[in-house]
Design a protein around this motif. Sequence first.
Motif, PDB file in Angstrom:
ATOM      1  N   LEU A   1       0.968   0.428  -9.573  1.00 34.60           N
ATOM      2  CA  LEU A   1       1.563   0.280 -10.900  1.00 34.60           C
ATOM      3  C   LEU A   1       1.973  -1.156 -11.223  1.00 34.60           C
ATOM      4  O   LEU A   1       2.422  -1.441 -12.332  1.00 34.60           O
ATOM      5  N   GLY A   2       1.827  -2.063 -10.241  1.00 35.29           N
ATOM      6  CA  GLY A   2       2.177  -3.463 -10.467  1.00 35.29           C
ATOM      7  C   GLY A   2       3.663  -3.666 -10.715  1.00 35.29           C
ATOM      8  O   GLY A   2       4.063  -4.430 -11.593  1.00 35.29           O
ATOM      9  N   LEU A   3       4.498  -2.983  -9.930  1.00 36.63           N
ATOM     10  CA  LEU A   3       5.942  -3.038 -10.130  1.00 36.63           C
ATOM     11  C   LEU A   3       6.600  -4.068  -9.222  1.00 36.63           C
ATOM     12  O   LEU A   3       6.374  -4.069  -8.018  1.00 36.63           O
ATOM     13  N   ASP A   4       7.427  -4.932  -9.810  1.00 42.17           N
ATOM     14  CA  ASP A   4       8.231  -5.839  -8.992  1.00 42.17           C
ATOM     15  C   ASP A   4       9.426  -5.025  -8.466  1.00 42.17           C
ATOM     16  O   ASP A   4       9.624  -3.869  -8.870  1.00 42.17           O
ATOM     17  N   PRO A   5      10.227  -5.575  -7.552  1.00 43.34           N
ATOM     18  CA  PRO A   5      11.326  -4.782  -6.969  1.00 43.34           C
ATOM     19  C   PRO A   5      12.278  -4.176  -8.005  1.00 43.34           C
ATOM     20  O   PRO A   5      12.670  -3.019  -7.887  1.00 43.34           O
TER      21      PRO A   5
ATOM     22  N   THR B   1       5.805   4.412  -1.216  1.00 45.22           N
ATOM     23  CA  THR B   1       6.531   3.594  -2.189  1.00 45.22           C
ATOM     24  C   THR B   1       5.852   2.244  -2.364  1.00 45.22           C
ATOM     25  O   THR B   1       5.713   1.752  -3.488  1.00 45.22           O
ATOM     26  N   ALA B   2       5.418   1.642  -1.257  1.00 51.13           N
ATOM     27  CA  ALA B   2       4.700   0.365  -1.337  1.00 51.13           C
ATOM     28  C   ALA B   2       3.394   0.532  -2.114  1.00 51.13           C
ATOM     29  O   ALA B   2       3.034  -0.316  -2.938  1.00 51.13           O
ATOM     30  N   ALA B   3       2.696   1.656  -1.874  1.00 51.12           N
ATOM     31  CA  ALA B   3       1.446   1.922  -2.608  1.00 51.12           C
ATOM     32  C   ALA B   3       1.729   2.131  -4.083  1.00 51.12           C
ATOM     33  O   ALA B   3       0.985   1.647  -4.942  1.00 51.12           O
ATOM     34  N   LEU B   4       2.812   2.824  -4.399  1.00 48.76           N
ATOM     35  CA  LEU B   4       3.190   3.047  -5.792  1.00 48.76           C
ATOM     36  C   LEU B   4       3.448   1.715  -6.502  1.00 48.76           C
ATOM     37  O   LEU B   4       2.958   1.485  -7.608  1.00 48.76           O
TER      38      LEU B   4
END
Length: 202
Positions: A107-111, A100-103
């Motif tokens: 993808l440059g996703l904030d929380p 999940t952290a790698a995802l």
Amino acid sequence: MVPGHVAYGLRAQYGILVAPETVVAWERGRAIPNEQELTALAGVLWCSPAELIAAASTLREHRVARGLAAEELARLVGVATPAYQRMEDEGRWRGTERQTAALAEVLGLDPRALITATGGDGRLAELLRDAATTRWQAYVKPTVKMVPLSRRTVESALQRLHSEYHARMAATSSWGASGATGDEGRVYLDGIIGHFWAAVGP
């Protein structure tokens, strides 16, 4: 470019047969291009796929916006391609904490975007409603487990939700409240996810 020019470019450059009416439907939001069509459309219009997606919300939209194939993203986050494809199709992420952290990083996703993209909004809303309406302290641990935020940040946000909800309910049940029905509390709970992210801050 008029729709006919776009349709011609898709056919001539990428071999994708699309009618000008379909291009119009894409423009007006009545139809959505598939992944191959979106990538080709970006090529015809000399832009990136991300520029054609108003606001990515699903895993697939985030992946396509980054120009990644499903196989490539699966490899980067350490998930077997068939398993990743199944999660993307179902809209429900089941990766490990490390995956999940790698995802999120790839993808440059904030929380907030991560929770939405991985299909967690429904479960998060349920936790937050319970925290606002009952003892918020009991929901710190499950919320921290779900949302990649510090315990202190989650505690502060849940306490604020609880206080704001009960302040609305107290106002509607006071003797001086004319015509109060409790609708303010229901409306607050309907927007609980937005209230949570506002409480969390940037």
